[in-house]
Write a protein that holds these residues in place. Structure first.
Motif, PDB file in Angstrom:
ATOM      1  N   ILE A  75      11.662   5.464  -1.286  1.00 18.16           N
ATOM      2  CA  ILE A  75      10.657   4.896  -0.399  1.00 18.16           C
ATOM      3  C   ILE A  75      11.282   3.751   0.395  1.00 18.16           C
ATOM      4  O   ILE A  75      11.054   3.602   1.598  1.00 18.16           O
ATOM      5  CB  ILE A  75       9.455   4.353  -1.196  1.00 18.16           C
ATOM      6  CG1 ILE A  75       8.821   5.462  -2.016  1.00 18.16           C
ATOM      7  CG2 ILE A  75       8.432   3.718  -0.265  1.00 18.16           C
ATOM      8  CD1 ILE A  75       8.125   6.507  -1.233  1.00 18.16           C
ATOM      9  N   LYS A 120      -4.084   5.894   2.572  1.00 17.25           N
ATOM     10  CA  LYS A 120      -4.124   5.612   1.136  1.00 17.25           C
ATOM     11  C   LYS A 120      -5.404   4.863   0.778  1.00 17.25           C
ATOM     12  O   LYS A 120      -6.073   5.180  -0.203  1.00 17.25           O
ATOM     13  CB  LYS A 120      -2.879   4.802   0.763  1.00 17.25           C
ATOM     14  CG  LYS A 120      -2.598   4.714  -0.724  1.00 17.25           C
ATOM     15  CD  LYS A 120      -1.222   4.097  -0.936  1.00 17.25           C
ATOM     16  CE  LYS A 120      -1.116   3.405  -2.282  1.00 17.25           C
ATOM     17  NZ  LYS A 120      -0.549   4.216  -3.348  1.00 17.25           N
ATOM     18  N   GLU A 127       3.255  -0.137   3.649  1.00 21.42           N
ATOM     19  CA  GLU A 127       3.535   1.160   4.255  1.00 21.42           C
ATOM     20  C   GLU A 127       3.228   1.050   5.741  1.00 21.42           C
ATOM     21  O   GLU A 127       2.643   0.062   6.180  1.00 21.42           O
ATOM     22  CB  GLU A 127       2.656   2.244   3.625  1.00 21.42           C
ATOM     23  CG  GLU A 127       3.191   2.816   2.313  1.00 21.42           C
ATOM     24  CD  GLU A 127       4.591   3.402   2.456  1.00 21.42           C
ATOM     25  OE1 GLU A 127       4.905   3.928   3.519  1.00 21.42           O
ATOM     26  OE2 GLU A 127       5.362   3.288   1.493  1.00 21.42           O
ATOM     27  N   LEU A 146      -1.858  13.242  -1.983  1.00 23.19           N
ATOM     28  CA  LEU A 146      -3.278  13.013  -1.686  1.00 23.19           C
ATOM     29  C   LEU A 146      -4.162  13.612  -2.777  1.00 23.19           C
ATOM     30  O   LEU A 146      -5.130  12.988  -3.220  1.00 23.19           O
ATOM     31  CB  LEU A 146      -3.632  13.626  -0.332  1.00 23.19           C
ATOM     32  CG  LEU A 146      -3.129  12.858   0.874  1.00 23.19           C
ATOM     33  CD1 LEU A 146      -3.348  13.649   2.142  1.00 23.19           C
ATOM     34  CD2 LEU A 146      -3.839  11.505   0.985  1.00 23.19           C
ATOM     35  N   ILE A 205      -0.080   5.446   6.972  1.00 21.60           N
ATOM     36  CA  ILE A 205      -0.046   5.780   5.552  1.00 21.60           C
ATOM     37  C   ILE A 205      -0.929   4.830   4.749  1.00 21.60           C
ATOM     38  O   ILE A 205      -1.682   5.244   3.871  1.00 21.60           O
ATOM     39  CB  ILE A 205       1.403   5.724   5.010  1.00 21.60           C
ATOM     40  CG1 ILE A 205       2.279   6.752   5.714  1.00 21.60           C
ATOM     41  CG2 ILE A 205       1.424   5.934   3.508  1.00 21.60           C
ATOM     42  CD1 ILE A 205       2.171   8.158   5.193  1.00 21.60           C
ATOM     43  N   VAL A 209       5.124   8.601  -1.906  1.00 22.87           N
ATOM     44  CA  VAL A 209       4.733   7.551  -0.973  1.00 22.87           C
ATOM     45  C   VAL A 209       3.261   7.174  -1.139  1.00 22.87           C
ATOM     46  O   VAL A 209       2.868   6.034  -0.918  1.00 22.87           O
ATOM     47  CB  VAL A 209       5.043   7.970   0.481  1.00 22.87           C
ATOM     48  CG1 VAL A 209       4.097   9.031   0.963  1.00 22.87           C
ATOM     49  CG2 VAL A 209       4.989   6.778   1.404  1.00 22.87           C
ATOM     50  N   PHE A 210       2.438   8.131  -1.577  1.00 27.90           N
ATOM     51  CA  PHE A 210       1.030   7.813  -1.769  1.00 27.90           C
ATOM     52  C   PHE A 210       0.744   7.275  -3.171  1.00 27.90           C
ATOM     53  O   PHE A 210      -0.336   6.785  -3.434  1.00 27.90           O
ATOM     54  CB  PHE A 210       0.176   9.057  -1.542  1.00 27.90           C
ATOM     55  CG  PHE A 210       0.043   9.429  -0.096  1.00 27.90           C
ATOM     56  CD1 PHE A 210      -0.781   8.692   0.735  1.00 27.90           C
ATOM     57  CD2 PHE A 210       0.761  10.472   0.434  1.00 27.90           C
ATOM     58  CE1 PHE A 210      -0.902   9.009   2.074  1.00 27.90           C
ATOM     59  CE2 PHE A 210       0.654  10.800   1.767  1.00 27.90           C
ATOM     60  CZ  PHE A 210      -0.183  10.067   2.583  1.00 27.90           C
ATOM     61  N   LEU A 211       1.664   7.404  -4.081  1.00 30.58           N
ATOM     62  CA  LEU A 211       1.347   7.183  -5.496  1.00 30.58           C
ATOM     63  C   LEU A 211       2.026   5.975  -6.126  1.00 30.58           C
ATOM     64  O   LEU A 211       1.605   5.527  -7.182  1.00 30.58           O
ATOM     65  CB  LEU A 211       1.730   8.433  -6.302  1.00 30.58           C
ATOM     66  CG  LEU A 211       0.995   9.715  -5.888  1.00 30.58           C
ATOM     67  CD1 LEU A 211       1.550  10.898  -6.653  1.00 30.58           C
ATOM     68  CD2 LEU A 211      -0.487   9.586  -6.142  1.00 30.58           C
ATOM     69  N   TYR A 212       3.081   5.474  -5.505  1.00 29.20           N
ATOM     70  CA  TYR A 212       3.751   4.351  -6.141  1.00 29.20           C
ATOM     71  C   TYR A 212       2.838   3.131  -6.067  1.00 29.20           C
ATOM     72  O   TYR A 212       1.978   3.047  -5.201  1.00 29.20           O
ATOM     73  CB  TYR A 212       5.109   4.079  -5.490  1.00 29.20           C
ATOM     74  CG  TYR A 212       5.044   3.342  -4.176  1.00 29.20           C
ATOM     75  CD1 TYR A 212       5.100   1.950  -4.141  1.00 29.20           C
ATOM     76  CD2 TYR A 212       4.942   4.018  -2.974  1.00 29.20           C
ATOM     77  CE1 TYR A 212       5.031   1.272  -2.953  1.00 29.20           C
ATOM     78  CE2 TYR A 212       4.870   3.351  -1.774  1.00 29.20           C
ATOM     79  CZ  TYR A 212       4.916   1.981  -1.769  1.00 29.20           C
ATOM     80  OH  TYR A 212       4.842   1.304  -0.589  1.00 29.20           O
ATOM     81  N   SER A 213       3.007   2.210  -6.991  1.00 29.75           N
ATOM     82  CA  SER A 213       2.123   1.049  -6.993  1.00 29.75           C
ATOM     83  C   SER A 213       2.927  -0.199  -6.669  1.00 29.75           C
ATOM     84  O   SER A 213       4.151  -0.172  -6.611  1.00 29.75           O
ATOM     85  CB  SER A 213       1.466   0.895  -8.349  1.00 29.75           C
ATOM     86  OG  SER A 213       2.419   0.422  -9.266  1.00 29.75           O
ATOM     87  N   VAL A 215       1.845  -3.633  -1.657  1.00 33.00           N
ATOM     88  CA  VAL A 215       2.194  -2.266  -1.274  1.00 33.00           C
ATOM     89  C   VAL A 215       2.308  -2.264   0.235  1.00 33.00           C
ATOM     90  O   VAL A 215       1.350  -2.580   0.931  1.00 33.00           O
ATOM     91  CB  VAL A 215       1.127  -1.255  -1.710  1.00 33.00           C
ATOM     92  CG1 VAL A 215       1.462   0.124  -1.172  1.00 33.00           C
ATOM     93  CG2 VAL A 215       1.022  -1.215  -3.220  1.00 33.00           C
ATOM     94  N   LYS A 261       8.087   0.137  -7.402  1.00 32.18           N
ATOM     95  CA  LYS A 261       8.552   0.748  -6.159  1.00 32.18           C
ATOM     96  C   LYS A 261       9.836   1.500  -6.421  1.00 32.18           C
ATOM     97  O   LYS A 261      10.574   1.169  -7.327  1.00 32.18           O
ATOM     98  CB  LYS A 261       8.785  -0.339  -5.117  1.00 32.18           C
ATOM     99  CG  LYS A 261       7.481  -0.941  -4.685  1.00 32.18           C
ATOM    100  CD  LYS A 261       7.678  -2.178  -3.858  1.00 32.18           C
ATOM    101  CE  LYS A 261       6.325  -2.781  -3.569  1.00 32.18           C
ATOM    102  NZ  LYS A 261       6.427  -4.157  -3.118  1.00 32.18           N
ATOM    103  N   ALA A 305      -8.243   7.302   0.901  1.00 30.42           N
ATOM    104  CA  ALA A 305      -8.224   8.250  -0.213  1.00 30.42           C
ATOM    105  C   ALA A 305      -8.675   7.581  -1.503  1.00 30.42           C
ATOM    106  O   ALA A 305      -9.258   8.203  -2.379  1.00 30.42           O
ATOM    107  CB  ALA A 305      -6.828   8.843  -0.375  1.00 30.42           C
TER     108      ALA A 305
END
Lengths: 556, 382
Positions: A504, B107, B99, A396, B103, A492-496, B97, A500, B110
């Protein structure tokens, strides 16, 4: 004062640059996340109101006690088991030591969510062990502690394995000839030898358990801990502010870490003098039998976990349709399919490469740099923090910082670069301990001599420090690589969408109930990690051979 | 002492320096950056050729380019749906993407200051309301939006989000375990209160799962919105039988399928898909009616909205797409023809008269009350 600071301008500039880099990838992102702890949802400053609310809501604050509770149990039990295992390998005459050693490392080659899966297969309500009539009540506190022990045990074991590897046989012989029994020898020689490792191990296990999210999510049931609370606040209630509050609470161990580091930084275990002779291990049936039971129990347990995974990967529908199938290795396209596996490989490689270089150089400057006292202290403060950062907090914080439109570093967002940076930070702590431990063992005279002979410091660095620390460097590389392969929480928050990764994918499969596919992907990761480890062992073995020769020569 | 001071000063200076670096860039150059961020030129070559005669009013780049879609749909569904989409629009590259709902929403929130997603697809309407509240959604009426029943899209004049299908509370029972334990048959929520079920029910935690919330919200609504104490009384009795609250909506179904629990309170698709894979489960829709939420689509508000995004949203509620959704989630927002596998009668009748705005405005209070009553039982039954 000033003279001392600029004793070596090259080093000084490098130190400033690295410290600056560290501040940019850690302090600034954390600042952009944690500042939200003092704001309300519309962005107004509310001071400590969020904290007041947190501590007056029993349903929330109970987690602080719970988290400390499970972390303490994990720290104590993992340390005892890790010590016993390492002791068995280094100080007993057990057979199959090499086999035992690699089996003990198995858990670090798998994502934590997979530990959880395997434990469900073993101890869940339908588990193999439960089926035999032993219900341990997996879900909740017991399950979390069990899973955290599996997760932290290899770390504890590795630390003791190194510490117990250095022994001076003369001490034990002297004790023997003075009529000391083995018990007295153990308490008067062996334990004091490893006391700092003992402190570090307790602390590392405590912190890893304190911040882990995987085990409580899979096995926690209704037992609340801080890491699942962040998840509930951020992903359930979309309350970033309360999430930030909990994030700051998770930094408690970092403060402890700094205190521990103060105690241990000046001292190391097992500084062995050049005249030491190798320890001769005496015969002792009782000792070997007792240690053997402990070791084979642990190893059997890990072996069972992998066996369950293999079974899960090749079976149609456990436990109701046990037919054989290869179908589970055909992965869904949307999880990135097989490409995500290749992505994981390259991400882990770069994380390991840059991470190792950064950590080693930084640790070198802190341990061996000339002068620069204040910068070194700043470096120690910074280095104490990452171990206490849960992946979700890093993830985050990185979004808030790197995705900001006005950030000149915005271009790394959504690329492999940000994943590499996140991993470098997330797994910083253990390689840093490894690096500074290895560097402390090197004689400080190298630097003194080279300085007085006006040899540039970087020559000494490349010609002496790096070659002598090569096993440690490879160990750091390994650690970074393996952990980057299995990490979920930050990534998990940062991959685009275009990049991938496999860990994950495993989480997705687990979430959608595809245990079998998850098991299959885990086996692939396990295979790679074991392969890399094998290459590493071969490399170390080749490195050690000529070195032993050198060591002998220098003794003469 | 002096040294310590210097440490502080140096660390401080470095932090300040970096802060300065970050903030000085913020003052200027914002507009230039945002427009340069996505090379729009990439798509133009293909689009110069007359766009295929599809819903043509979306602009010149409507049938080509590259878009980023955030979704909470299941992996296997995404794969199948996109295959179909690319049959019609081979020149639009969709980067996904995926999830879980929580999540993906976190995301999106954020990333609020600089959205990466072009389109949000198949994500809970309750999440859409949060995003909408934050002003993150661009109103857009996709082609054919009139076919969507009014209760299934946002009530704005130009809708900010449009539902595609609904998912609903379902009770998933492992028949083998239930027989072993001698559990009575379940047809309603009321049945779950029977003492035989003590310790055999797993439910999702409303604080971490949308499914948990819609179930709690439905039970409260069914017991009377004006008499909340009745609803809470029911939940307290239910709590006595629940062995654990888990952090995902599908997990109770999964645990029931694996025999980890006899009964899981989950949602329809989660149970039915496990059944299709061979799990010995029955999926029961409670006779009082099911709580429900929508999977919905929306356009993200950002600089340089792409034409292809609109094309995607048009397709995403077309009949082609709806037919695909229907295979997994029988309740689609254009209404259905009445009969479905695994359901008796029209699943639309199964849905309670869900008061979304009541649920949204009371959400925080409900969650906090629930947390205080049930989440604090930190020690599970073991």
């Amino acid at each position: 004062m000033k003279k001392k600071l600029f004793r070596n301008p090259g080093q000084w500039m490098l130190m400033v640059a690295l410290t600056f880099f560290f501040v940019v990838i850690m302090i600034l992102p954390l600042g952009s996340l944690f500042s939200k702890a003092f704001l309300n949802s519309t962005g107004d400053f509310v001071g400590l109101a969020n904290y007041a609310k947190y501590f007056t809501t029993p349903a929330l604050s109970v987690s602080v006690g719970n988290t400390i509770d499970i972390s303490l149990w994990t720290a104590v039990l993992s340390t005892i088991l890790g010590f016993a295992f390492a002791y068995a390998l280094r100080r007993s005459r057990l057979r199959c030591k090499t086999f035992l050693k690699y089996m003990a490392l198995l858990p670090i080659f798998m994502p934590t969510v997979v530990h959880g899966l395997a434990l469900v297969y073993l101890f869940g309500n339908q588990g193999l062990v439960t089926g035999l009539g032993w219900d341990i009540g997996l879900y909740g506190r017991t399950g979390i502690i069990l899973s955290e022990i599996v997760y932290t045990f290899p770390q504890a074991f590795l630390m003791f394995d190194i510490a117990l590897g250095f022994a001076d046989g003369r001490l034990y012989e002297a004790a023997d000839s003075m009529g000391c029994g083995p018990a007295k020898g153990f308490f008067r020689i062996t334990l004091p030898e490893v006391k700092y490792t003992l402190i570090s191990s307790l602390f590392v296990c405590f912190t890893l358990a304190f911040t882990d999210f995987g085990a409580p999510k899979v096995l926690g049931g209704s037992f609340n801990v801080l890491a699942t609370d962040i998840y509930k606040q951020v992903a359930g209630q979309f309350n970033m502010n309360m999430g930030a509050v909990i994030g700051t609470l998770l930094l408690i161990p970092a403060v402890l870490n700094f205190a521990v580091d103060r105690i241990t930084s000046k001292k190391t275990d097992g500084t062995v003098s050049a005249r030491a002779i190798p320890l001769r291990i005496k015969k002792s049936r009782g000792r070997d039998a007792a240690l053997g039971v402990v070791c084979w129990f642990i190893v059997g347990f890990f072996g069972l976990m992998v066996a369950v995974l293999v079974m899960g990967a090749f079976v149609k529908y456990y436990p109701y349709d046990m037919g054989f199938t290869l179908q589970n290795f055909v992965f869904n396209q949307s999880t990135g399919g097989f490409a995500s596996f290749l992505n994981s490989l390259s991400m882990s490689f770069f994380s390991a490469l840059f991470g190792t270089v950064f950590v080693f150089v930084y640790a070198y400057l802190i341990e061996k740099g000339r002068g620069m006292g204040p910068l070194k202290k700043a470096g120690r403060v910074l280095s104490a923090l990452p171990i206490a950062l849960p992946g979700m907090v890093i993830g985050l914080a990185f979004i808030f910082f790197f995705n900001a439109k006005n950030n000149p570093l915005n271009f790394v967002y959504g690329t492999i670069g940000i994943l590499v940076l996140a991993n470098m930070l997330h797994f910083y702590a253990v390689p840093f301990v490894t690096a500074s431990g290895a560097l402390r063992k090197l004689d400080g005279e190298y630097e003194n001599v080279s300085e007085s002979m006006k040899v540039p410091w970087y020559k000494t660095f490349f010609k002496v420090s790096v070659p002598l620390s090569l096993p440690a460097i490879l160990e750091m590389f390994m650690f970074y690589f393996v952990n980057s392969m299995v990490t979920v929480s930050a990534v998990v928050f940062l991959y685009s969408a275009n990049f991938k990764v496999a860990s994950i994918a495993i989480t997705h499969m687990e979430e959608s109930g595809d245990f079998a596919q998850a098991a299959a992907m885990s086996l692939l990761i396990l295979a790679v990690n074991v392969g890399v480890r094998a290459v590493y062992e071969l490399a170390v073995r080749r490195l050690k051979k000529p070195k032993r020769k050198e060591a002998k020569e220098s003794e003469l | 002492m002096k040294r310590r001071l210097l440490t502080l000063v140096l660390t401080g200076m470095m932090t300040l320096g970096a802060l300065f670096l970050a903030s000085c860039a913020s003052g200027a150059a914002v507009p230039a950056e945002s427009s340069a961020q996505e090379p729009a030129g990439k798509a133009s070559a293909a689009s110069e050729a007359p766009a295929q005669a599809e819903p043509g009013d979306n602009g010149p780049d409507a049938a080509s380019g590259e878009i980023t879609v955030y979704t909470a749909l299941e992996d296997e569904q995404v794969t199948a749906y996109l295959e179909e989409f690319n049959k019609t629009y081979p020149d639009i590259k969709v980067n996904v993407v995926r999830e879980s709902t929580g999540i993906i929403t976190a995301k999106l929130l954020a990333e609020k200051d600089n959205p990466q997603a072009d389109v949000v697809w198949g994500t809970a309407a309750s999440s859409m309301m949060v995003l909408d509240d934050q002003g993150m959604l661009e109103p857009y009426a996709p082609q054919g939006v009139d076919r969507i029943l009014p209760q299934f899209k946002s009530d704005k004049e130009t809708p900010t989000w449009v539902g595609i299908d609904a998912w609903e509370t379902a009770i998933v029972v492992n028949t083998e375990e239930a027989a072993k334990l001698g559990l009575p048959e379940i047809t309603s929520y009321e049945d779950l209160l029977k003492p035989e079920f003590k310790g055999h029910i797993v439910m999702s935690n409303p604080n971490s799962s949308g499914t948990g919330f819609l179930t709690v919200s439905a039970i409260l609504q069914l017991n009377g919105k004006d008499t909340p104490e009745q609803g809470w009384d029911f939940l307290s009795k239910l709590d006595e039988n629940v062995s654990q609250y888990v952090h995902s909506g599908s997990k109770p179904a999964k645990m029931a399928a694996a025999g980890e629990t006899a009964v899981g309170i989950s949602f329809g698709y989660a149970g039915l898909s496990q059944k299709a894979k061979g799990a010995p489960v029955e999926v029961i829709f409670p006779s009082e009616g099911s709580g429900w939420d929508l999977e919905a689509n929306a356009l993200m508000k950002k600089d340089g909205i792409k034409d292809a995004s609109k094309t995607f949203l048009d397709w995403a509620i077309s009949d082609d797409a709806m037919n695909l959704y229907k295979e997994n989630y029988p309740i689609i927002t254009t209404g259905g023809d009445g009969t479905y596998e695994g359901y008796d009668g029209d699943p639309l009748d199964q849905l309670i008269d869900n008061d979304f705005s009541w649920a949204a405005s009371n959400r925080e209070e409900i969650l906090n009350t629930w947390m205080e009553k049930f989440d604090a039982k930190s020690e599970p039954a073991s």
